[in-house]
Design a protein around this motif. Structure first.
Motif, PDB file in Angstrom:
ATOM      1  N   GLU A   1       0.869  -1.185   0.000  1.00 58.10           N
ATOM      2  CA  GLU A   1       0.000   0.000   0.000  1.00 58.10           C
ATOM      3  C   GLU A   1       0.898   1.225   0.000  1.00 58.10           C
ATOM      4  O   GLU A   1       1.819   1.320   0.813  1.00 58.10           O
ATOM      5  N   ASP A   2       0.665   2.133  -0.942  1.00 53.74           N
ATOM      6  CA  ASP A   2       1.554   3.286  -1.049  1.00 53.74           C
ATOM      7  C   ASP A   2       1.223   4.382  -0.046  1.00 53.74           C
ATOM      8  O   ASP A   2       2.077   5.199   0.286  1.00 53.74           O
TER       9      ASP A   2
ATOM     10  N   ASP B   1      -2.898  -3.342  -2.613  1.00 54.85           N
ATOM     11  CA  ASP B   1      -3.677  -2.198  -3.066  1.00 54.85           C
ATOM     12  C   ASP B   1      -3.673  -2.143  -4.589  1.00 54.85           C
ATOM     13  O   ASP B   1      -2.669  -2.432  -5.230  1.00 54.85           O
TER      14      ASP B   1
ATOM     15  N   MET C   1      -4.314   0.650  -6.561  1.00 53.88           N
ATOM     16  CA  MET C   1      -3.661   1.845  -7.089  1.00 53.88           C
ATOM     17  C   MET C   1      -2.304   2.043  -6.440  1.00 53.88           C
ATOM     18  O   MET C   1      -2.209   2.441  -5.288  1.00 53.88           O
TER      19      MET C   1
END
Ligand code: CA
Length: 229
Positions: A12-13, A56, A58
């Motif tokens: 997850e960014d 995630d 995106m």
């Protein structure tokens, strides 16, 4: 000694999201690895495959969908369950339509309890002994809560290494494990153990399993390794 605890990779960014996920999964007793980008995730997976990935959609660079596709296309990583996170339910429909091979999908915002439940569902399938419960193979019963093993209803005495070996075999009957794979799973990656040690412990496990009679359920596959059944 190896870690029988399932390792989950959180990709997850967004730092806050990543930390919340990691914190809560860690609180559930899982071992957590974190990656902020797709590239970082792929590097970590290549180093040591996790037992499950929370991914995630995106991400900057390599997207979650692309990672999912790549992992599901390779034999070595195909069986790692992937739970995709997406921002909108339409995204989930698209991910499904794209046939990325993700094992489950969760739409943001989601409750942590829901995600944990889904993680457990996936692990119950792939690492059943790791989240408690009973494994059965023919007349062998292994209870991972009580750490007891029975054959034909008679209790068996197993050392901790033999117990982990048997757990590994019973989670995937029929699968052929190489000595290196057994070393990784049972002894852990960071410990140097000679592959012949595996043979010694498989021998002990065989002896323990056949103590009260019955056929030897472990198969030696020449040039490949060992399998159960
Ligand atoms: Ca994101």
């Amino acid at each position: 000694m190896a870690d029988p605890i399932p390792k989950i990779l959180v990709v997850e960014d967004e730092p806050a999201q990543r930390e919340v996920l990691a914190y809560n999964l860690e609180a559930e007793g899982f071992v957590i690895e974190k990656a902020a980008t797709g590239d970082e995730a792929l590097t970590l997976i290549a180093e040591a495959a996790p037992d499950l990935i929370v991914l995630d959609w995106m991400l900057p660079g390599v997207s979650g969908i692309e990672i999912c596709r790549r992992l599901k296309a390779r034999d070595e990583t195909r069986d790692i369950p992937i739970i995709m996170l997406s921002a909108r339910s339409e995204d989930v429909d698209r991910v499904r339509g794209l046939e990325t091979g993700a094992d489950d999908y969760v739409v943001k915002p989601f409750s942590v309890a829901e995600l944990v439940a889904r993680v457990r569902t996936q692990l119950r399938r792939t690492r059943p002994a790791s989240i408690g419960g009973q494994l059965e193979f023919e007349d062998i019963v292994l209870n991972s809560d009580s750490h007891r093993v029975y054959r034909d209803e008679k209790p068996l005495k197993l050392g901790p290494t033999e117990f982990r070996l048997l757990t590994t075999f019973m989670e995937k009957p029929g699968r052929v494990w190489s000595r290196e794979q057994l070393l990784d799973r049972v002894w852990g990656r960071d410990i140097y153990v000679d592959t012949r040690t595996v043979d010694v412990h498989v021998g002990r496990l065989r002896k323990a399993l056949c103590r009260h009679g019955g056929r030897d359920p472990l198969r030696t596959v020449r040039g490949a390794g060992y399998s159960l059944g």
